[in-house]
Write a protein that holds these residues in place. Structure first.
Motif, mmCIF file in Angstrom:
data_model
loop_
_atom_site.group_PDB
_atom_site.id
_atom_site.type_symbol
_atom_site.label_atom_id
_atom_site.label_comp_id
_atom_site.label_asym_id
_atom_site.label_seq_id
_atom_site.Cartn_x
_atom_site.Cartn_y
_atom_site.Cartn_z
ATOM 1 N N THR A 195 -8.365 3.111 3.009
ATOM 2 C CA THR A 195 -7.685 4.286 2.645
ATOM 3 C C THR A 195 -7.945 5.272 3.662
ATOM 4 O O THR A 195 -8.786 5.226 4.556
ATOM 5 C CB THR A 195 -7.872 4.973 1.372
ATOM 6 N N PRO A 230 -2.622 -4.193 4.191
ATOM 7 C CA PRO A 230 -3.780 -4.935 3.135
ATOM 8 C C PRO A 230 -3.802 -6.382 4.164
ATOM 9 O O PRO A 230 -2.899 -7.050 4.744
ATOM 10 C CB PRO A 230 -2.717 -5.313 2.070
ATOM 11 N N THR A 248 -5.632 4.613 -6.078
ATOM 12 C CA THR A 248 -6.854 4.852 -5.288
ATOM 13 C C THR A 248 -7.050 6.590 -4.909
ATOM 14 O O THR A 248 -5.761 7.261 -5.155
ATOM 15 C CB THR A 248 -6.608 4.287 -3.720
ATOM 16 N N ARG A 302 -4.376 7.699 0.019
ATOM 17 C CA ARG A 302 -3.304 6.884 0.800
ATOM 18 C C ARG A 302 -3.791 5.582 1.294
ATOM 19 O O ARG A 302 -4.879 5.845 1.948
ATOM 20 C CB ARG A 302 -2.287 7.728 1.864
ATOM 21 N N VAL A 303 -3.250 4.440 1.064
ATOM 22 C CA VAL A 303 -3.462 3.236 1.532
ATOM 23 C C VAL A 303 -2.965 3.294 3.248
ATOM 24 O O VAL A 303 -1.970 3.387 3.508
ATOM 25 C CB VAL A 303 -2.940 2.125 1.076
ATOM 26 N N SER A 304 -4.000 3.328 4.081
ATOM 27 C CA SER A 304 -3.728 3.673 5.612
ATOM 28 C C SER A 304 -3.708 2.514 6.341
ATOM 29 O O SER A 304 -3.374 2.590 7.567
ATOM 30 C CB SER A 304 -4.839 4.638 5.917
ATOM 31 N N GLY A 311 -1.866 4.264 -3.939
ATOM 32 C CA GLY A 311 -2.959 2.932 -4.568
ATOM 33 C C GLY A 311 -2.076 1.552 -3.606
ATOM 34 O O GLY A 311 -1.434 1.588 -2.934
ATOM 35 N N LEU A 312 -2.197 0.587 -4.615
ATOM 36 C CA LEU A 312 -1.857 -0.760 -4.298
ATOM 37 C C LEU A 312 -0.737 -1.202 -5.467
ATOM 38 O O LEU A 312 -1.238 -1.003 -6.532
ATOM 39 C CB LEU A 312 -2.632 -1.762 -4.069
ATOM 40 N N GLY A 354 0.680 -1.218 -0.116
ATOM 41 C CA GLY A 354 0.151 -0.040 -0.118
ATOM 42 C C GLY A 354 0.891 1.018 0.138
ATOM 43 O O GLY A 354 1.851 1.390 0.707
ATOM 44 N N ILE A 363 -8.123 -3.572 1.036
ATOM 45 C CA ILE A 363 -7.274 -2.411 1.342
ATOM 46 C C ILE A 363 -8.091 -1.365 1.958
ATOM 47 O O ILE A 363 -9.301 -1.367 1.289
ATOM 48 C CB ILE A 363 -6.100 -2.069 0.234
#
Length: 396
Positions: free
Chosen positions: A175, A162, A154, A157-159, A137-138, A133, A173
């Motif tokens: 965000t 995963p 995305t 931010r991926v927060s 995105g991923l 992440g 995932i």
């Protein structure tokens, strides 16, 4: 009233003998792990975020150093170990090392070197691919080379680290803006790897994900809510008394949730739709992970490492020497960072009554590197990333 430390110091051999009959000797049921070829493929070890590898071999007496390796950035979360490779999330990016020698294999950074520091969540690794992440995105990376395989974008931010769905058919995932996504990891008639199967918006930044069921995912947010989502549809939603800091699930439809300022709760899931089973207001904040093992949950915060019974949430003990870092357990032992050290505790906490415990520790390894962001167990060793002069450490 005397402190716990004073009580422990004052217990003599004679006093201990006099406690016979009232001292708790209940066994944890845990036994030493013997498998030295285990992985720690995602944050919390598995999709339930148990933080526990019951069969994994790990040092139960004073360990020796396997390796130490410098990190480019300050570490975030636990090391992830799979396919003979250690992947450490840092404020620089993802840094990969050989799990035996500590040799640097590659580094991945999605942003330009001049960009401000960003957070890379601990990845999930399966079948030679690491799912990372990032700010945008991923990204799927080849574990051996670090080469990009594919990516999805995305809106933010991926927060949350995963989490894999059942049998790694898909990945979930979350965000910072509260978007929850299911991503396909397999070639199927309806999708190919990297296809977003559905999206769902929830209230608040998603910080923790668990996927204990064959289908669906449960998300915890900084807004103090827990959501269960199946095929993009919300099945239930429960408000908890503080932002979620950690979650762990178990078979039998039970979910344990640590909150910021609101204690620890046990929720009943499935048809119970998130009903609160018990609530311990003084439970640990549990920075990042609640370890679930041997009929208890363990969490660490500024007050130390605390054990709660899963039956009613009663505090069994607290050890102040442990820091508010991310722990891990294997066999009959729990491992956690301390001040310039790694500590190994018996899951039982030793022998004693309530907070007065005898012989709770197996060992303490001093490394003079500051606090560990988190520890993991794999390949017969304890892996830890420490923050002062950032480095990755493995002891066995």
């Amino acid at each position: 009233m005397p402190s716990r430390r004073a009580v422990l110091a004052g217990i003599s051999t004679g006093a201990l003998t006099s406690l016979t009959g009232c001292v708790s000797t209940k066994r944890t049921g845990a036994t030493p792990g013997t498998d030295s070829n285990t992985d720690w493929p995602m944050f919390g070890a598995d999709r339930m975020r148990s933080g526990y590898a019951p069969s994994a071999a790990a040092p139960r007496s004073s360990p020796t150093e396997r390796f130490t390796a410098s990190l480019e950035g300050t570490p975030i979360g636990q090391p992830i170990i799979a396919d003979g490779t250690v992947l450490q999330s840092t404020w620089y990016g993802i840094e990969a090392f050989d799990a035996v020698s500590g040799e640097l294999l590659w580094r991945f950074r999605d942003e330009e070197p001049g960009d401000t520091a960003v957070q890379y969540q601990p990845p999930a690794v399966h079948d030679g691919v690491a799912y990372v992440g990032t700010e945008s995105g991923l990204v799927a990376l080849d574990v051996e080379s670090g080469d990009e395989q594919w990516r999805i974008e995305t809106a933010s931010r991926v927060s949350a680290p995963p989490v894999a769905g059942y049998d790694w058919h898909h990945l979930y995932i979350g965000t910072i803006e509260g978007e929850l996504l299911e991503v396909s990891l397999e070639d199927r008639a309806s999708s190919s790897p990297g296809t977003v199967r559905w999206k769902r918006s929830v209230y608040g930044e998603i910080v923790r994900l668990v996927a204990p069921n064959i289908a669906g995912v449960t998300a915890g947010t900084t807004g103090g809510e827990v959501y269960m989502v199946y095929d993009g549809r919300g099945l239930w939603r429960t408000k908890v008394p503080g932002g979620v800091t950690a979650m762990t699930a178990e078979q039998g439809n039970s979910l344990y949730v640590a909150t910021f300022g609101g204690g620890v709760l046990k929720l009943r899931t499935a048809a119970h739709a998130g009903r609160v089973s018990w609530h311990t207001e003084v439970g640990p904040v549990a920075q990042g992970l609640l370890v679930r093992a041997a009929g208890a949950v363990y969490g660490a915060d500024g007050g130390g490492l605390t054990k709660l019974g899963t039956d009613g949430g009663r505090e069994r003990w607290t050890f102040a020497e442990a820091a508010s870092t991310i722990p891990a357990a294997a066999g009959d032992t729990l491992y956690i960072g301390g001040t310039d050290s790694i500590l190994a505790y018996k899951l039982s906490g030793g022998t004693g009554v309530a907070g007065a415990r005898i012989d709770p520790q197996r060992w303490q390894y001093t490394h003079d590197g500051g606090y560990a962001s988190g520890v993991s167990i794999a390949d017969g060793a304890v892996f830890a990333a420490v923050g002062d002069e950032p480095r990755l450490l493995a002891v066995e």
